[in-house]
Design a protein around this motif. Structure first.
Motif, PDB file in Angstrom:
ATOM      1  N   GLY A 281       0.907  -1.198   0.201  1.00  0.00           N
ATOM      2  CA  GLY A 281      -0.081  -0.014   0.117  1.00  0.00           C
ATOM      3  C   GLY A 281       0.850   1.413   0.039  1.00  0.00           C
ATOM      4  O   GLY A 281       0.112   2.360   0.048  1.00  0.00           O
ATOM      5  N   ALA A 282       2.100   1.265  -0.346  1.00  0.00           N
ATOM      6  CA  ALA A 282       3.034   2.375  -0.052  1.00  0.00           C
ATOM      7  C   ALA A 282       2.349   3.456  -1.114  1.00  0.00           C
ATOM      8  O   ALA A 282       2.356   3.084  -2.332  1.00  0.00           O
ATOM      9  N   GLN A 283       2.549   4.666  -0.791  1.00  0.00           N
ATOM     10  CA  GLN A 283       1.997   5.769  -1.805  1.00  0.00           C
ATOM     11  C   GLN A 283       3.343   6.897  -2.039  1.00  0.00           C
ATOM     12  O   GLN A 283       3.963   6.942  -0.926  1.00  0.00           O
ATOM     13  N   VAL A 284       3.362   7.137  -3.131  1.00  0.00           N
ATOM     14  CA  VAL A 284       4.158   8.286  -3.344  1.00  0.00           C
ATOM     15  C   VAL A 284       4.311   9.492  -2.341  1.00  0.00           C
ATOM     16  O   VAL A 284       3.012   9.956  -2.066  1.00  0.00           O
ATOM     17  N   GLY A 285       5.206   9.802  -1.796  1.00  0.00           N
ATOM     18  CA  GLY A 285       5.128  10.879  -0.777  1.00  0.00           C
ATOM     19  C   GLY A 285       4.898  10.544   0.724  1.00  0.00           C
ATOM     20  O   GLY A 285       5.284  11.269   1.622  1.00  0.00           O
ATOM     21  N   ASP A 286       4.875   9.192   0.638  1.00  0.00           N
ATOM     22  CA  ASP A 286       4.800   8.868   2.425  1.00  0.00           C
ATOM     23  C   ASP A 286       6.293   8.680   2.688  1.00  0.00           C
ATOM     24  O   ASP A 286       7.219   8.661   2.260  1.00  0.00           O
ATOM     25  N   TYR A 287       6.069   9.056   4.085  1.00  0.00           N
ATOM     26  CA  TYR A 287       7.458   8.820   4.797  1.00  0.00           C
ATOM     27  C   TYR A 287       7.775   7.308   5.217  1.00  0.00           C
ATOM     28  O   TYR A 287       6.768   6.477   5.195  1.00  0.00           O
ATOM     29  N   ILE A 288       8.966   6.860   5.116  1.00  0.00           N
ATOM     30  CA  ILE A 288       9.600   5.563   5.504  1.00  0.00           C
ATOM     31  C   ILE A 288      10.141   5.831   6.677  1.00  0.00           C
ATOM     32  O   ILE A 288      10.697   6.527   6.982  1.00  0.00           O
ATOM     33  N   VAL A 289       9.531   4.890   7.508  1.00  0.00           N
ATOM     34  CA  VAL A 289       9.700   4.950   9.010  1.00  0.00           C
ATOM     35  C   VAL A 289      10.244   3.492   9.817  1.00  0.00           C
ATOM     36  O   VAL A 289       9.752   2.413   9.077  1.00  0.00           O
ATOM     37  N   VAL A 290      11.278   3.658  10.431  1.00  0.00           N
ATOM     38  CA  VAL A 290      11.713   2.343  11.212  1.00  0.00           C
ATOM     39  C   VAL A 290      11.601   2.483  12.482  1.00  0.00           C
ATOM     40  O   VAL A 290      11.882   3.622  13.176  1.00  0.00           O
TER      41      VAL A 290
ATOM     42  N   GLY B 246      21.162  -8.305   9.038  1.00  0.00           N
ATOM     43  CA  GLY B 246      19.895  -9.010   9.272  1.00  0.00           C
ATOM     44  C   GLY B 246      19.593  -9.088  10.817  1.00  0.00           C
ATOM     45  O   GLY B 246      20.401  -8.224  11.477  1.00  0.00           O
ATOM     46  N   ASP B 247      18.610  -9.380  11.026  1.00  0.00           N
ATOM     47  CA  ASP B 247      18.142  -9.681  12.563  1.00  0.00           C
ATOM     48  C   ASP B 247      17.640  -8.799  13.393  1.00  0.00           C
ATOM     49  O   ASP B 247      17.713  -8.635  14.569  1.00  0.00           O
ATOM     50  N   ASP B 248      17.427  -7.611  12.777  1.00  0.00           N
ATOM     51  CA  ASP B 248      16.902  -6.595  13.456  1.00  0.00           C
ATOM     52  C   ASP B 248      15.494  -6.733  14.083  1.00  0.00           C
ATOM     53  O   ASP B 248      15.228  -6.255  15.209  1.00  0.00           O
ATOM     54  N   TYR B 249      14.569  -7.174  13.412  1.00  0.00           N
ATOM     55  CA  TYR B 249      13.090  -7.467  13.874  1.00  0.00           C
ATOM     56  C   TYR B 249      12.448  -6.118  14.304  1.00  0.00           C
ATOM     57  O   TYR B 249      11.844  -6.223  15.323  1.00  0.00           O
ATOM     58  N   GLU B 250      13.090  -5.230  13.386  1.00  0.00           N
ATOM     59  CA  GLU B 250      12.269  -3.904  13.755  1.00  0.00           C
ATOM     60  C   GLU B 250      11.341  -3.761  12.677  1.00  0.00           C
ATOM     61  O   GLU B 250      11.305  -4.469  11.584  1.00  0.00           O
ATOM     62  N   LEU B 251      10.230  -2.802  12.843  1.00  0.00           N
ATOM     63  CA  LEU B 251       9.343  -2.374  11.816  1.00  0.00           C
ATOM     64  C   LEU B 251       9.579  -1.767  10.844  1.00  0.00           C
ATOM     65  O   LEU B 251      10.198  -0.541  11.385  1.00  0.00           O
ATOM     66  N   CYS B 252       9.561  -1.807   9.606  1.00  0.00           N
ATOM     67  CA  CYS B 252       9.602  -0.739   8.545  1.00  0.00           C
ATOM     68  C   CYS B 252       8.207  -0.513   7.985  1.00  0.00           C
ATOM     69  O   CYS B 252       7.777  -1.424   7.483  1.00  0.00           O
ATOM     70  N   PHE B 253       7.874   0.852   8.047  1.00  0.00           N
ATOM     71  CA  PHE B 253       6.422   1.108   7.554  1.00  0.00           C
ATOM     72  C   PHE B 253       6.416   2.383   6.567  1.00  0.00           C
ATOM     73  O   PHE B 253       7.317   3.237   6.994  1.00  0.00           O
ATOM     74  N   THR B 254       5.467   2.588   5.768  1.00  0.00           N
ATOM     75  CA  THR B 254       5.261   3.915   5.350  1.00  0.00           C
ATOM     76  C   THR B 254       4.039   4.362   5.655  1.00  0.00           C
ATOM     77  O   THR B 254       2.987   3.679   6.042  1.00  0.00           O
ATOM     78  N   ILE B 255       4.122   5.642   5.692  1.00  0.00           N
ATOM     79  CA  ILE B 255       2.852   6.443   6.496  1.00  0.00           C
ATOM     80  C   ILE B 255       2.787   7.827   5.722  1.00  0.00           C
ATOM     81  O   ILE B 255       3.826   8.343   5.265  1.00  0.00           O
ATOM     82  N   SER B 256       1.686   8.512   5.327  1.00  0.00           N
ATOM     83  CA  SER B 256       1.544   9.757   4.757  1.00  0.00           C
ATOM     84  C   SER B 256       1.727  10.847   5.886  1.00  0.00           C
ATOM     85  O   SER B 256       1.653  10.347   7.197  1.00  0.00           O
TER      86      SER B 256
ATOM     87  N   THR C  54      11.724   6.307  13.818  1.00  0.00           N
ATOM     88  CA  THR C  54      12.672   7.547  12.958  1.00  0.00           C
ATOM     89  C   THR C  54      12.124   7.406  11.551  1.00  0.00           C
ATOM     90  O   THR C  54      12.048   6.318  10.951  1.00  0.00           O
ATOM     91  N   VAL C  55      11.867   8.837  11.044  1.00  0.00           N
ATOM     92  CA  VAL C  55      11.791   8.592   9.504  1.00  0.00           C
ATOM     93  C   VAL C  55      13.169   8.681   8.788  1.00  0.00           C
ATOM     94  O   VAL C  55      13.976   9.517   9.397  1.00  0.00           O
ATOM     95  N   ILE C  56      13.167   7.619   7.976  1.00  0.00           N
ATOM     96  CA  ILE C  56      14.587   7.524   7.298  1.00  0.00           C
ATOM     97  C   ILE C  56      14.472   7.719   5.710  1.00  0.00           C
ATOM     98  O   ILE C  56      15.406   7.614   5.250  1.00  0.00           O
ATOM     99  N   GLY C  57      13.299   8.033   5.370  1.00  0.00           N
ATOM    100  CA  GLY C  57      13.145   8.458   3.726  1.00  0.00           C
ATOM    101  C   GLY C  57      11.919   8.795   3.360  1.00  0.00           C
ATOM    102  O   GLY C  57      10.952   8.762   4.315  1.00  0.00           O
ATOM    103  N   GLN C  58      11.765   8.595   2.118  1.00  0.00           N
ATOM    104  CA  GLN C  58      10.336   8.811   1.476  1.00  0.00           C
ATOM    105  C   GLN C  58      10.161   8.221   0.114  1.00  0.00           C
ATOM    106  O   GLN C  58      10.934   7.811  -0.391  1.00  0.00           O
ATOM    107  N   ILE C  59       8.768   7.658   0.128  1.00  0.00           N
ATOM    108  CA  ILE C  59       8.478   7.030  -1.259  1.00  0.00           C
ATOM    109  C   ILE C  59       8.505   8.080  -2.431  1.00  0.00           C
ATOM    110  O   ILE C  59       7.973   9.146  -2.212  1.00  0.00           O
ATOM    111  N   GLN C  60       9.028   7.322  -3.361  1.00  0.00           N
ATOM    112  CA  GLN C  60       9.043   8.239  -4.757  1.00  0.00           C
ATOM    113  C   GLN C  60       8.572   7.441  -5.827  1.00  0.00           C
ATOM    114  O   GLN C  60       8.244   6.082  -5.700  1.00  0.00           O
TER     115      GLN C  60
END
Lengths: 307, 307
Positions: B147-156, B249-259, B276-282
């Motif tokens: 469901g990732a949309q252009v402009g969404d933040y990438i967060v971990v 590997g082995d972080d078992y953190e969540l990576c999600f995208t969010i407007s 933490t916001v670490i990027g953005q969907i393009q």
């Protein structure tokens, strides 16, 4: 080759059939819509190469058996199987082996309309397969181990001891029964509201029946002359035949208890697959072996997972 | 010792807490009443000794991690974890080891009210643990990868690269993060109706984020200066820090995208655990690495299950 490529190449090729599988392979988890008024039945069983199947077993048979032993546990609850997850640990990638393993796995799923909906592929030094199976049963209708009543018949599906005999005689035609056990899914579902208790026979009849007796706080007489034993074993001494039939593992037949009245109903409902009355539930605790009304003392041992 | 004794002694001692578990350990299958208007979320993950954890890992940590990696997959769907099945393959019975393994397993289950409801204990030459986890999510609300949309933040969530650093430095205090990953169950559930896509990071951020990008048909910019990297790594050259954070590997953190709008809401809802916001969907496909607005070319490799 990465895990993703293996999954894509081998395990995603069979399309998920059921509409209530919202997500199959390819996300962090699979997603299923439960049917109304049903309870989830779930189990898991591991096969270790050289322990749960001979190392010379064909990849196709390993795939089949990994599914069959789990569907047998679903059947033993009276539930309808729905889907499986596969956790496969492989020493190395062998494309021919994987192709054949998957075919065996899907061949066992197909007759029951079971979908592979997820899993995990890992590298490890020893071939190990864990399948998790899920099924559904009408709420309150699952057949457990604890409902056996005094006077109930003890009934088994199919034949007993074939797989154990084949393990000792790997070139015998009965090898098919060791490699390709048949989960008794239809019979299991037919027994809902008829059988009073049920278990699947994986560790030998006596050991598995004992779980029913303990859970139900009852005992049993077994009629040795009634045990359904393949004709290939009939030349063996009786005690050896009984050893295979009572203590041999890997049968994956159903053992259930049922009142005489319900047994009549069952016989009207179905004769296929075959089943046989082999004993009766008694109030006196313990397991008695009778041979033409004569009590027999037998020294048996079931399959022990850790020797 | 028979399988039954092991199960009784170690795995049945924790009483099942949840009323909707109709049958737990001790029958052919477990039995669960599904909650109304919820979908079943189910996953399975295998840990092989020496491959998914160092052979010197404590039994307690192995028990914990076997559960944690699976609850992480449930969390990554936005689901509430419910129960697990354990398939344990052991070379031999070691009571001290089993005691400690079980304690670790139950210690990871307890904070999330997860019940062990079934499993299988087998003997095999190599320690291998497969856990199947089940959870529930409101129908239609599961967060997938697509469901990732252009402009969404990438967060971990949490920090990146700790576990990979600890694997290379087994005596470092960060070893705790390798041995005892924290499944982000609360955060996962908070993200329902907020995040547009989600995955858990098990094979390294880049590899796992790529699954979101492929499933969502989008690309991404990653801001290298924003990566949440433990201060213990700050003395390393930047490229080495990035290697750990992006491909470890082995972080078992969540990576999600969010407007951006939903991200505001999330920040009002919670600050713990840290994210933490670490990027953005393009819209442009592919993964770009930016360091203070300068494009960086990095040569990274994620974890490959089969080398």
């Amino acid at each position: 080759m990465a895990e993703f490529s293996i999954i894509d190449r081998y395990f995603k090729k069979n399309i998920v059939q059921q509409q209530d599988v919202i997500l199959g392979i390819g996300d962090d988890s699979a997603l299923i819509s439960p049917p109304l008024h049903q309870q989830l039945v779930v189990c898991t069983d591991t096969l270790v190469s050289g322990r749960h199947f001979p190392v010379d077993t064909s990849a196709h048979a390993i795939g089949w058996k990994s599914v069959a032993v789990n569907l047998s546990d679903i059947a033993a609850m009276g539930a309808k199987p729905h889907s499986i997850l596969l956790a496969l640990t492989l020493p190395a990638i062998d494309h021919e082996w994987l192709e054949s393993f998957c075919q065996g796995l899907f061949d066992c799923c197909a007759p029951y309309q079971v979908d592979l909906i997820g899993g995990d592929t890992t590298q490890g030094p020893h071939l190990t397969i864990t399948v998790t199976a899920m099924g559904w049963v009408e709420s309150g209708q699952a057949i457990t181990r604890s409902g056996a009543q005094v006077g109930d018949y003890i009934v088994v599906s199919g034949q007993l001891g074939d797989a154990a005999f084949a393990l000792a005689h790997p070139n015998h035609p009965l090898r098919q029964r060791l490699d390709y056990p048949t989960p008794r899914c239809e019979l299991g579902q037919q027994l809902v509201s008829l059988a009073s208790s049920m278990i699947d026979i994986s560790d030998g009849l006596c050991q598995d029946l004992s779980h029913i007796l303990q859970a139900s706080h009852v005992g049993a007489d077994i009629y040795l002359e009634s045990l359904p034993i393949d004709s290939a074993l009939h030349d063996l001494p009786l005690t050896e035949q009984w050893q295979y039939a009572l203590a041999g593992g890997d049968d994956y037949e159903l053992c259930f208890t049922i009142s005489p009245q319900h047994y009549e109903k069952l016989c009207q409902l179905t004769t296929s697959p075959a089943f046989t009355v082999i004993g009766q539930i008694q109030s006196k605790l313990g397991l008695n072996f009778m041979h033409h009304q004569q009590k027999q003392m037998l020294d048996l041992r079931g399959y022990q997972h850790f020797a």
